[in-house]
Structures are given as structure tokens and as C-alpha cells.
Design a protein around this motif. Sequence first.
Motif, PDB file in Angstrom:
ATOM      1  N   SER B  64       0.836  -1.198   0.000  1.00 59.15           N
ATOM      2  CA  SER B  64       0.000   0.000   0.000  1.00 59.15           C
ATOM      3  C   SER B  64       0.868   1.244   0.000  1.00 59.15           C
ATOM      4  O   SER B  64       1.915   1.283   0.657  1.00 59.15           O
ATOM      5  CB  SER B  64      -0.886   0.000   1.248  1.00 59.15           C
ATOM      6  OG  SER B  64      -1.567   1.239   1.382  1.00 59.15           O
ATOM      7  N   ASN B  65       0.429   2.275  -0.699  1.00 58.75           N
ATOM      8  CA  ASN B  65       1.074   3.586  -0.555  1.00 58.75           C
ATOM      9  C   ASN B  65       0.192   4.528   0.266  1.00 58.75           C
ATOM     10  O   ASN B  65       0.383   5.731   0.252  1.00 58.75           O
ATOM     11  CB  ASN B  65       1.436   4.190  -1.910  1.00 58.75           C
ATOM     12  CG  ASN B  65       0.228   4.420  -2.795  1.00 58.75           C
ATOM     13  OD1 ASN B  65      -0.911   4.279  -2.358  1.00 58.75           O
ATOM     14  ND2 ASN B  65       0.472   4.798  -4.046  1.00 58.75           N
ATOM     15  N   LEU B  66      -0.741   3.954   0.988  1.00 58.48           N
ATOM     16  CA  LEU B  66      -1.597   4.678   1.938  1.00 58.48           C
ATOM     17  C   LEU B  66      -2.295   5.873   1.283  1.00 58.48           C
ATOM     18  O   LEU B  66      -2.218   7.005   1.748  1.00 58.48           O
ATOM     19  CB  LEU B  66      -0.800   5.127   3.174  1.00 58.48           C
ATOM     20  CG  LEU B  66      -0.371   4.020   4.139  1.00 58.48           C
ATOM     21  CD1 LEU B  66       0.948   3.399   3.702  1.00 58.48           C
ATOM     22  CD2 LEU B  66      -0.256   4.523   5.560  1.00 58.48           C
ATOM     23  N   THR B  67      -2.969   5.595   0.183  1.00 59.16           N
ATOM     24  CA  THR B  67      -3.713   6.659  -0.488  1.00 59.16           C
ATOM     25  C   THR B  67      -5.054   6.877   0.211  1.00 59.16           C
ATOM     26  O   THR B  67      -5.800   5.928   0.453  1.00 59.16           O
ATOM     27  CB  THR B  67      -3.919   6.316  -1.973  1.00 59.16           C
ATOM     28  OG1 THR B  67      -2.645   6.326  -2.618  1.00 59.16           O
ATOM     29  CG2 THR B  67      -4.827   7.328  -2.654  1.00 59.16           C
ATOM     30  N   TYR B  81       5.996   2.651  -0.273  1.00 53.84           N
ATOM     31  CA  TYR B  81       5.115   1.510  -0.006  1.00 53.84           C
ATOM     32  C   TYR B  81       5.317   0.905   1.375  1.00 53.84           C
ATOM     33  O   TYR B  81       6.421   0.894   1.921  1.00 53.84           O
ATOM     34  CB  TYR B  81       5.330   0.430  -1.066  1.00 53.84           C
ATOM     35  CG  TYR B  81       4.792   0.848  -2.420  1.00 53.84           C
ATOM     36  CD1 TYR B  81       3.436   0.768  -2.699  1.00 53.84           C
ATOM     37  CD2 TYR B  81       5.637   1.363  -3.385  1.00 53.84           C
ATOM     38  CE1 TYR B  81       2.940   1.177  -3.922  1.00 53.84           C
ATOM     39  CE2 TYR B  81       5.156   1.769  -4.619  1.00 53.84           C
ATOM     40  CZ  TYR B  81       3.800   1.678  -4.879  1.00 53.84           C
ATOM     41  OH  TYR B  81       3.302   2.087  -6.091  1.00 53.84           O
ATOM     42  N   LYS B  84       0.581  -3.968   4.029  1.00 55.01           N
ATOM     43  CA  LYS B  84      -0.739  -3.683   4.613  1.00 55.01           C
ATOM     44  C   LYS B  84      -1.482  -4.976   4.904  1.00 55.01           C
ATOM     45  O   LYS B  84      -1.586  -5.848   4.038  1.00 55.01           O
ATOM     46  CB  LYS B  84      -1.567  -2.846   3.641  1.00 55.01           C
ATOM     47  CG  LYS B  84      -3.000  -2.561   4.104  1.00 55.01           C
ATOM     48  CD  LYS B  84      -3.745  -1.778   3.034  1.00 55.01           C
ATOM     49  CE  LYS B  84      -5.172  -1.448   3.441  1.00 55.01           C
ATOM     50  NZ  LYS B  84      -5.886  -0.714   2.373  1.00 55.01           N
TER      51      LYS B  84
END
Lengths: 112, 284
Positions: B64-67, B81, B84
Amino acid sequence: MLAESYTAVIARGEDWVDGSTTEPYEASWAREAIIMVRTLEAGTLGAGAKAHVQISLDGMRWVDEGTSLAIPTEVDGVSMARLGHFGHYLRLRAELPDSMTGFMLATLSLKA
Amino acid sequence: MISTSQAGQRPDINLSRFDPLPRIMFYDDFSQGMSGWTELLGNYTGSLRTMHPGYKQFTPPMLSNLTQWDGGTHGALTGSYALKLASRPGRGSQTVSLKRMTFPRACTMQLECFFTYKPEATQLELSDSDVRSWGVVFDVQDSKHRVLPQVRYLNALDGKLQNKWQYKEQSVDFDNVGDRTVTIYHYGEENWKDIPGGHQLICYNEIPTKVNWHYFRLGFDIRTLRYTELQCNDLVLDLSGLGTLKFDAMPNLQNLFNVIPFVDSDSDRRAFLYFDSILLSGDW
């Protein structure tokens, strides 16, 4: 460095009914994907059983990507779809008319 | 204090935020890929329907890139990244991932990571009690015993903030799933006990989509089958007096050493656990 790849089992033996969805899966790092759907138990599956690819920016609000797979009606039948340029989250939504059910396996094979 | 990763040299840009034991078993920065982390699969025979429902709910980990819907891409502590783990929606729902290894020699093993946890941001509310807990299990077997040391940070239970570290030394009985295979779902809500001195407030920030990273460390001595220490940011707890789940050694698990993080939800929303990076070191 080799291109990253990862296969996620997004439905591992799940009883799909009309409207069933897989859990949101983040794949913004991947350029391409192959989705495969395999029927583990055919249940009452018949003609018209489909799985639609959906995409999302946030994992909460979904739009149809435009690709659909036929859900195989026989045990161990497999269908697949190739995807590209899908952005961030992916999932499948089942369309099973006439109260159809099936026990399903779905996998998402991603590659950077 | 100089960490062992800094002694006598310019700090390593990746490792100086850690305090590893002399040998590094692995260092995973998830900007390089999944690095061998996978979904915990419950045991079954004949059909996936025989899998224990506790295990059946688990979902695959992801990068995840925590968008966020409101703030865009948050990114990780280093790089873009993070690993997650995402539970399904629903109070008590849980997911578990792991990396499977064996230990090369009985020694102290130490897990370190930079982590954060957040609920799915479906509500425009604080949501600070939506995540029930996150934790780590080690799965270890020496020549005589299999042990499952496990600790968790209990954030909230039944909608009330708890903010404390717990451990488990008793669970449930094994279930037989056939063909010489058994299963034990030891991740449930039963028998968690408070760790003395383990109350801690961990920065949550002010809305579900703002993310702060935290440091965690847990040690376990395979020679004595005892914990050493737990550290989370500036809280350090001596766990050497605590017990663990313990069974007779089982077939086919010689020198087993698995690292198993988990997260569960205390609301009808998904619970997310992220790791910027994970490092396992030992003194063998």
C-alpha cells in the motif's frame, strides 16, 4: 532487479451469491494483472453467471472497469481476464441471476 | 546511546533507526516488494470448507502507498510503499499474515518494525476506537516443545478505549481436521492478560486519514523459550517472567520460527495494519 510479482487469493472458497464482492485489494504498484476464477463447487451455477472487474481510488467507492468474466458452471472450470491501467484498488463483483450460488476461488496475479 | 547499527561507522541510512542484534536475518523495506510475507492459511483436508472459520476469514496482505480519499497518497516512513494487512469489515473480524523460517541456532531473536494502524475511513468521524488490536505471534519449536508467544496492543474493546499491552499464555484445544492434521485457532479473544506496566497511549492523530509511524521491538530467547523485552517507542517492558502457549513438539516442525502479525476490528469497518519496514535479528 526483476519486476515484482505477487499472486493474491482474493476469494478462497467463498459461497458467491448475486452481488457478492471480493475484499478490496491494493495494486497501485502493478502495471498489469491476470484475474482467474475457478469453480470449486458448481452449486446452482448456470448460464449468465458473471464476475465484473471493479476499480477504486480509495477502496470504498467503486466503478465498473469494463471487463467481465464468465463464471464457469462446471467444477474446476477456469475463466480469466487480462487487465492493465487499473489504477489503485481492484475487486470482483458477482452477477448471479435466478438465485444462483457457487463455491469459488479467485486469484489476482500482479506484475510491476 | 549508540545503537549497534551505528557503532564505529557512519549511520546506515536504512538501519540506524533500528537497534538490531549482531546478525540480521532479514530486513524488509516494502518499497522493494512483498519480501516473502504471505497470508496465514488455515489447515484443511479434502475441501476448503473444513478450514476453521477463524482462519477462513483471513485475507492476503498487500503493498500500500496509503492513499486516502481526502489527502491523496500518504506514503510510508521511508519510500512509497508499506506492507498492509486489512481485516474484513465487522466487529471482531481479523486478518493474519506471516513470514515462515527456521532458526539456524537457538538464540535470542528480536523483531523490530515501524508500524501504524488505522480504521477504514468510511465515517467522517474520529474513529479512534474502531481498531480493536494489533499484535505479533512467534511460532517456535525446539526439540521438546512448540511455543506460541503472542502479544498485542489492545486499542479498544466493545467501543471503549483500552490502550494497553497484553499477552496470552492459554488458548483453546486443538481441533482435528483429518489426515493427521490438527488446527488451533489461538488468535481469538479468549485469555488475554494485561502486561504489568503496559498502559500506553499511541499517537492516533485527529482523523482516520492522518497517519503517524511508531517503533516496536519484541525479543524471544529460543534457548529458554522466554520473552526478553517489548518496546514500543519510549515504553520498555521486561517480559522475561511471562508465560507462553506451550505444547509438546509436533511432527514436521523442527526449528520452526515464524513471525506472525495480526490486526482486528472493533467496529463494522475494516481495520488496517501497516508496516513501513520489518527487521529480524539474532545473536547466534
